[in-house]
Design an enzyme around this catalytic site. Structure first.
Site, mmCIF file in Angstrom:
data_model
loop_
_atom_site.group_PDB
_atom_site.id
_atom_site.type_symbol
_atom_site.label_atom_id
_atom_site.label_comp_id
_atom_site.label_asym_id
_atom_site.label_seq_id
_atom_site.Cartn_x
_atom_site.Cartn_y
_atom_site.Cartn_z
ATOM 1 C CD GLU A 484 10.709 -3.822 1.145
ATOM 2 O OE1 GLU A 484 11.268 -2.789 0.758
ATOM 3 O OE2 GLU A 484 9.635 -3.803 1.770
ATOM 4 C CD GLU A 491 9.968 1.232 5.973
ATOM 5 O OE1 GLU A 491 9.483 2.062 5.210
ATOM 6 O OE2 GLU A 491 9.675 0.015 5.912
HETATM 7 C C1 G6P Z 1 6.688 6.150 2.232
HETATM 8 C C2 G6P Z 1 6.218 4.885 2.913
HETATM 9 C C3 G6P Z 1 6.878 3.676 2.273
HETATM 10 C C4 G6P Z 1 6.623 3.642 0.777
HETATM 11 C C5 G6P Z 1 7.063 4.967 0.119
HETATM 12 C C6 G6P Z 1 6.556 5.048 -1.306
HETATM 13 O O1 G6P Z 1 8.021 6.356 2.519
HETATM 14 O O2 G6P Z 1 6.498 4.937 4.285
HETATM 15 O O3 G6P Z 1 6.365 2.489 2.848
HETATM 16 O O4 G6P Z 1 7.307 2.577 0.206
HETATM 17 O O5 G6P Z 1 6.503 6.069 0.811
HETATM 18 O O6 G6P Z 1 5.162 5.100 -1.284
HETATM 19 P P1 G6P Z 1 4.217 4.714 -2.469
HETATM 20 O O7 G6P Z 1 2.831 4.954 -1.942
HETATM 21 O O8 G6P Z 1 4.543 5.652 -3.604
HETATM 22 O O9 G6P Z 1 4.468 3.314 -2.835
#
Ligand code: G6P
Length: 611
Positions: A484, A491
């Site tokens: 993470e 990111e």
């Molecule tokens: C995108 C976002 C991430 C997130 C992932 C899963 O890639 O940029 O920050 O962890 O989606 O999203 P969720 O809403 O399913 O947790």
């Protein structure tokens, strides 16, 4: 997060309320509503969706009146819908109320009121309070006392604004744990959950404090405590601009969301930790208790940061609930024809509740007969709706694309699920479960301690802002934290970073280590501490630069690592919740120093609704 706006004066309230609601849109919401007092009646309009929908449904010609309240709702109890939107009305139609926060004992209040004949229309906690105010009015006769008497019976948090057609010259407002300000104008008053909503109209504000109630009329405002003791309040001048307010005074939403974590963790736990029983109360799992008790295997599937939370969940559930767990990327799960048995329980973790791959995995698992449960932030999202049960993390809207507060709240919820299943299965002793509860409850104050002074992390960021590569190492519970930490850096700062289980370093990444390679090592005192110290020595022997995350009081590590960021100690299983915070801050400061667009990094989306 929900938003509150209210107006009492000589002008038409509606245009101001709609404008105020639009100014609150940045907080995130799913529905909105207004109530306007005119000719001894309350005119109500509520709409799911954008404020523009509400605007269309409430034309000014039908909604004139110079007293009104408005609300943007971000669902916590009950899905986003017209009925669940605020304001909520009392059964006799004389009282309308808007509410931010959570009434924890709403179920008890609701049961009592139902016995007295009250009818509930919505699935919200708020409705219990408005009916309770109607009931209290029978005792008190006046609205202000009724509100005070009702609030004294409420556990939880609130910022409320109440109007009544029987006392059409006032708005009653009160606060506990949910911000509320009064705006002071010329022959008019405003109420708002934050100054962004009202500063085009007035910059003179009164900040309400917890346990205070105020009566607003056109020309006056009177403030008291809930126990009816008068309070003299100062009027302050708001000097900051709207953008600053939206970000809570921080430069970026991401930083605001990192800083919010003590509160979001409290919200994730609120009313759910049963300390004496060593158990968790998760009402969204009530209907699947037997399923969980008998599950032979738990599969966790998710994407991105949520997948990292799932990996930590695997360690927790296997260690304490003694159930076999598999964690898989949702995108892989859906395409590899997985073997699913009816005794499998699938947990889907998703902040947005809308991620296409996670949703497809849910549908795939359902088709194959597994039971599916959601761990989501956004109430009423598709994953939440299509799951058989689940737990909301209650982190509030996350606006920064890089997920921070949602991750730590997901971990809290996974700890609560572990607690619940371990208690059910009696897989560990009562003492162990009690310790888990206690340590969970201690987390918010420990996070506060980490966030108190971020200057050291900022200095480290300055030192490494021009690095091209970073390595993150962790073991056990903190291996997913290494992943993470690396993901956060990639990111938002566009620096290449990799997370590794520390022991795997010697099977490849060690070849990369030289004096230009910063290596972030999560080295808090857990069962793998001695091993990770050896890994630090391996890095140092190759001249790598070590940034260690270690526990307060660990002096030994100061002699080994180049930089040491100290965090409080907690249980191994909860340590990721503390250890991830310095990593969030490190990537944030590096990204800012590199001039990156922190809240909206290139090529990334907050919610990935396509494959
Ligand atoms: C995108 C976002 C991430 C997130 C992932 C899963 O890639 O940029 O920050 O962890 O989606 O999203 P969720 O809403 O399913 O947790």
């Amino acid at each position: 997060m929900c938003g509150i706006i209210g107006y009492i004066g000589n002008n038409n309230a509606l245009p101001m309320l709609i404008d105020g609601l639009k100014r609150l849109e940045y907080r995130g919401y799913d529905s909105s509503g207004i109530a306007i007092l005119r000719d001894g009646e309350i005119h109500l309009q509520k709409k799911v969706g954008k404020v523009s929908e509400l605007e269309k449904a409430a034309p000014l010609k039908d909604y004139t009146g110079s007293i009104g309240i408005g609300h943007t709702r971000w669902a916590t109890h009950g899905e986003p819908s017209d009925v669940n939107a605020h304001p909520h009305m009392s059964n006799d139609g004389t009282i309308a109320m808007i509410h931010n926060g959570i009434i924890e004992n709403y179920h008890t209040i609701k049961t009592k009121l139902e016995k007295l004949g009250y009818k509930f229309k919505s699935a919200t906690d708020t409705e219990a309070l408005v009916h309770l105010i109607q009931e209290m009015k029978k005792v008190s006769g006046d609205l202000e006392t009724a509100v005070r008497l009702a609030l004294r019976q409420v556990d939880g948090t609130y910022g409320i604004a109440v109007v009544s057609s029987q006392e059409p010259d006032k708005i009653i407002v009160a606060r506990k744990g949910s911000p509320l300000i009064i705006g002071v104008g010329e022959n008019e008053h405003y109420v708002a959950s934050d100054a962004a909503a009202i500063i085009p109209y007035t910059r003179q504000v009164v900040y309400m404090e917890d346990g205070e109630i105020a009566v607003l009329t056109k020309n006056t405002f009177e403030t008291k405590t809930i126990d009816n003791v008068e309070k003299i309040k100062q009027i302050h001048e708001v000097t900051f601009d709207i953008e600053e307010i939206e970000k809570g005074g921080y430069d970026h939403f991401m930083l605001k969301e990192i800083m919010e974590q003590p509160e979001t963790l409290r919200n994730a736990m609120r009313g759910r930790v049963l300390l004496n029983e060593g158990n968790a109360k998760l009402s969204g799992l009530n209907d699947v208790t037997l399923l969980l008790e008998n599950a032979q295997r738990i599969i966790i599937t998710a994407c991105g940061t949520s997948w990292h939370a799932g990996l930590v969940g695997e360690y927790m559930l296997e260690q304490y609930a003694k159930v076999s767990v598999e964690v898989e990327y949702a995108s892989e799960f859906r395409y590899r024809n997985p073997i699913i048995k009816p005794t499998d329980v699938l947990f889907l973790i998703s902040q947005s509740g809308e991620t296409a791959d996670t949703l497809a995995a849910l549908r795939e698992a359902k088709k194959k007969g597994a039971s599916v449960l959601g761990i989501c932030n956004v109430v009423g999202s598709t994953i939440a709706r299509e799951s058989q049960g689940g737990v909301y993390i209650h982190a509030g809207p996350e606006i920064g694309v890089a997920s921070t507060k949602a991750f730590s709240s997901q971990l809290v919820v996974l700890s609560l699920v572990t607690l619940l299943i371990a208690h059910q299965r009696e897989s560990v002793s009562h003492d162990v479960l009690m310790t888990m509860c206690k340590e969970l409850l201690d987390l918010p104050s420990k996070v506060e301690k980490i966030l108190k002074d971020t200057s050291q992390i900022e200095k480290i960021a300055e030192e490494f802002k021009t690095s091209n590569n970073f390595l993150y190492l962790g073991r056990g519970y903190n291996f997913p934290v290494a992943l993470e930490g690396a993901l956060k850096l990639k990111e938002i700062s566009y620096i290449h970073a990799e997370g590794y289980p520390a022991a795997e370093m010697k099977h490849g990444p060690i070849a990369l280590i030289d004096e230009n390679m910063p290596v972030v090592v999560i080295a808090t005192k857990d069962s793998t501490y001695e091993k990770i110290i050896s890994n630090i020595q391996e890095v140092k022997a190759r001249k790598g630069k070590v940034i260690a995350i270690a526990n307060d009081g660990d002096d030994h590590i100061d002699t080994l690592a180049d930089y040491v960021i100290k965090v409080p100690h907690t249980l191994d299983m909860l340590s990721p919740i503390l250890n991830v915070i310095p990593l969030q801050l490190l990537s944030y400061f590096i990204a800012v120093k590199r001039g990156c667009n922190v809240d909206q990094p290139r090529n990334l989306a907050k919610s990935v609704t396509v494959e």
